[in-house]
Design an enzyme around this catalytic site. Structure first.
Site, PDB file in Angstrom:
ATOM      1  N   ARG A   1      -7.982   5.547   2.818  1.00  0.00           N
ATOM      2  CA  ARG A   1      -7.305   4.306   2.454  1.00  0.00           C
ATOM      3  C   ARG A   1      -7.775   3.171   3.355  1.00  0.00           C
ATOM      4  O   ARG A   1      -7.984   3.356   4.560  1.00  0.00           O
ATOM      5  CB  ARG A   1      -5.803   4.501   2.607  1.00  0.00           C
ATOM      6  CG  ARG A   1      -4.930   3.356   2.094  1.00  0.00           C
ATOM      7  CD  ARG A   1      -4.958   3.265   0.609  1.00  0.00           C
ATOM      8  NE  ARG A   1      -3.823   2.470   0.087  1.00  0.00           N
ATOM      9  CZ  ARG A   1      -3.820   1.930  -1.113  1.00  0.00           C
ATOM     10  NH1 ARG A   1      -4.860   2.065  -1.919  1.00  0.00           N
ATOM     11  NH2 ARG A   1      -2.772   1.242  -1.532  1.00  0.00           N
TER      12      ARG A   1
ATOM     13  N   THR B   1      -8.438   1.340 -10.754  1.00  0.00           N
ATOM     14  CA  THR B   1      -8.494   2.641 -10.113  1.00  0.00           C
ATOM     15  C   THR B   1      -9.089   3.645 -11.084  1.00  0.00           C
ATOM     16  O   THR B   1      -9.049   3.446 -12.297  1.00  0.00           O
ATOM     17  CB  THR B   1      -7.079   3.070  -9.672  1.00  0.00           C
ATOM     18  OG1 THR B   1      -6.529   2.044  -8.852  1.00  0.00           O
ATOM     19  CG2 THR B   1      -7.084   4.370  -8.902  1.00  0.00           C
TER      20      THR B   1
END
Length: 664
Positions: free
Chosen positions: A160, A470
């Site tokens: 992340r 995504t």
């Protein structure tokens, strides 16, 4: 182009490698035809010597993906809402499922060459950053769930993005983060440099590949480099993203040069485009490793681009810059985290992603609540028809359960390196007794509308960010290793900042923009220097039994806050309703956040859902009946005629395919 890439380019023109299509007979996971109950012929019939990583045509011949042959699944079409008539695909050695055909082909070729699932993941990601930049970028982030077959262990890799060290809780709402009177970032928080996080996905892939790869790192970029150098035909979803984001992309000269003609018109579906800068970047990463992105010229270019203060348009539109530094890049570290694992009905062992993802906790909580109900009684009608029409009680129970899970997610979950979970952490949130108490709040006849969070003492952290940038890919290799990975640029085309052929993400808008709630209490998901924004990504692995070892299923999806719903629907479809990998993936998406509205996906307009919707309304559900663009990628391990096979399902709401290898 070097010798290896030249050879690879020539090989793209050859017919031969693996097949991924077949007949239309519907079959369940046992390999029996769902209409006759007799053993069914598999949808994927593979000549492992000559036809690996290619699609099977109706006449039985092989079609190389990306070859422009008739029937090529990579042949671009306008982006459509739903592709009918997908059938489950089978393979016996390895399989790749992703949302863009050229990326699937790249990963499959790596598996064919003896690579592992992680090797293939690198190749898939490299191609996705080129042909699906609206959803994925090598300067974005990702979560990977990895199963190592030899050691029978599951690892969660956290790649992340992080906020720059200089950021504080007002980073997304003030140009001068220390001045209470300072105006908001311009042109918006997302289009400014403030949305750009320190990238993590390449570090993730490099570390995972060092630990679990078999091929040389520099072999894994070949197909992406060839496509970037020689061109690929623009898919429908990319063309739509270019057109719809044209005004924002126009502020960036690199994006304009890549995605637009000199007269300013956007490139269109089916047209061939190259990205020479991206090819050069991949060559650098292939030879120098991921460190090339975190130090040296590429890192300087990223910092400079994120720090841009005016647009490249003639009006020189002001842009609030990022506070990212070279030190932020060089300091970035991948986190190997303990997966969230729990049993489901004492039959399955489910492992999913821990914080900073909130998705894994919510998926585990939802399953833990649902196992208090006999879900097998509420299977869809006519599952052979695109997964069928969901049962009203099945939708009601899943949606009510998700309301409870989202209530806890919204209040308690953030980056646990900064904000601890309540009580004993994950163990308390997925405790069977706690979830049984939560299940008792569900009325079978009436929706609760908005659910209360569980009784824990902690800060609140509500964030309802919507994203459309995504993607998901799921891979099983010939050694039995499995990757389920969700990768993201955040919103479509990310921050619209482009450098060295790739887009920078707008991932930091996943933080709560305002640091406090209406009572003045600090939010768990506020911006802090070095912190990772909360995510909902939930790549998930399932094993038979009560421990890792007997792999059964891998899945995941893009979809922002609704990822939890897509993953749960697919898991319940397979584990409770015995849908096959394609049926569970194609099944109408449904579920709810912690709000009065229940989502009923309308992307498949061939199904009549009015009776379902009316029945849900009678139970007090508000209904949101819009099309949902999930991107679920599912692989299941099944037994056919006493032989172990992999069964793959790809989301018909995007452009992906299934490829694998086997002989049946």
């Amino acid at each position: 182009m070097n010798h290896r890439h030249s050879f690879f380019f020539s090989s793209l023109l050859a017919v031969g490698l693996l097949q991924g299509c077949g007949n239309d007979s519907s079959s369940d996971q046992s390999g029996k035809d769902s209409n006759t109950g007799q053993p069914s012929k598999p949808d994927l019939i593979i000549d492992q010597d000559q036809s690996s990583c290619s699609k099977l045509a109706e006449d039985g011949s092989s079609i190389v993906v990306g070859s422009d042959q008739n029937g090529d699944p990579a042949a671009p079409e306008g982006a459509s809402g739903y592709r009918l008539n997908n059938t489950v695909k089978y393979a016996d050695k390895y399989m790749v499922v992703a949302n863009t055909p050229l990326a699937v082909k790249a990963g499959c070729e790596i598996l064919k060459a003896g690579g592992t699932a992680v090797d293939a993941a690198v190749a898939v990601q490299a191609v996705l950053g080129l042909v699906e930049p609206q959803s994925s970028t090598i300067a974005g982030s990702g979560f990977m769930m990895y199963y190592d077959a030899e050691s029978k262990t599951v690892t969660a890799y956290d790649g992340r993005e992080t906020a720059p060290a200089a950021a504080n809780e007002y980073y997304l709402v003030r140009q001068d983060i220390h001045d209470p009177e300072s105006p908001a970032p311009v042109p918006s928080a997302r289009r400014s440099g403030r949305s750009i996080g320190v990238p993590g996905v390449m570090r993730l892939l490099e570390q995972a590949q060092q630990e679990h790869g078999k091929l040389k790192w520099d072999q894994l970029f070949d197909q992406a480099i060839v496509l970037a150098d020689h061109g690929f035909r623009i898919p429908g979803r990319l063309a739509d993203a270019i057109a719809s984001n044209a005004a924002h992309l126009a502020l960036d000269a690199n994006a304009v040069a890549t995605y637009f003609y000199p007269d300013g018109t956007p490139r269109k579906v089916g047209e061939t485009m190259t990205n020479k800068a991206y090819a050069k970047t991949l060559e650098t990463l292939a030879t120098q490793g991921a460190k090339a992105m975190y130090s040296g010229p590429m890192a300087k270019n990223i910092v400079a681009k994120a720090g841009q203060t005016v647009g490249d348009d003639t009006a020189q539109t002001p842009i609030t810059p990022s506070l990212m530094t070279l030190q932020d890049l060089s300091n970035y570290q991948v986190k190997k985290r303990t997966p969230i694992c729990t049993t489901y009905r004492d039959s399955y062992y489910v492992c999913t992603m821990p914080p900073p993802s909130s998705g894994g906790i919510a998926v585990a909580q939802t399953l833990g609540i649902l196992e208090n109900f006999e879900m097998s009684k509420y299977s869809p009608k006519n599952p052979e028809n695109e997964g069928g029409i969901p049962d009203v009680m099945g939708v009601h129970l899943v949606s009510e359960t998700e309301r409870l899970a989202y209530a806890d997610r919204d209040k308690y979950v953030a980056d646990t390196d900064f904000v601890p979970l309540p009580a004993k952490g994950i163990a308390s949130l997925i405790d069977k007794n706690y979830l049984k108490q939560r299940a008792a709040l569900i009325n079978p006849d009436q929706s609760m509308g908005v659910a209360p969070a569980g009784e824990f003492n902690s800060n609140a952290g509500i964030d309802k960010t919507v994203e459309h940038g995504t993607t998901q890919f799921t891979i099983v290799d010939a050694y039995g290793n499995v990757v389920s990975m969700t990768s993201t640029v955040e919103a479509s085309m990310g921050s619209f900042h482009m450098v060295d052929g790739f887009l920078l993400s707008n991932q930091l808008t996943d933080f709560s923009a305002n640091p406090v709630d209406q009572t003045g209490a600090l939010l768990a998901n506020r911006v802090e220097g070095g912190k990772r924004p909360r995510s909902t990504m939930a790549p998930t692995l399932v094993f038979k039994g009560t421990a890792p070892g007997d792999f059964y299923m891998a899945t995941g999806s893009p979809g922002g806050g609704t990822i939890i719903q897509y993953v749960v629907k697919t898991l319940v479809g397979a584990l409770d309703w015995n849908l096959n990998a394609q049926q569970a993936t194609s099944l109408v998406n449904f579920g709810a956040t912690n709000s009065p509205n229940t989502n009923i996906d309308s992307s498949n307009d061939q199904l009549s859902l009015l009776e379902l919707i009316d029945a849900l309304k009678a139970k007090g559900h508000g209904i949101s009946n819009t099309a949902q663009t999930s991107g679920i990628a599912t692989i299941m391990k099944v037994n056919i005629d006493n032989q172990s096979k992999y069964a793959g399902g790809v989301d018909p709401r995007r452009e992906g395919i299934v490829l694998g290898n086997g002989a049946l």
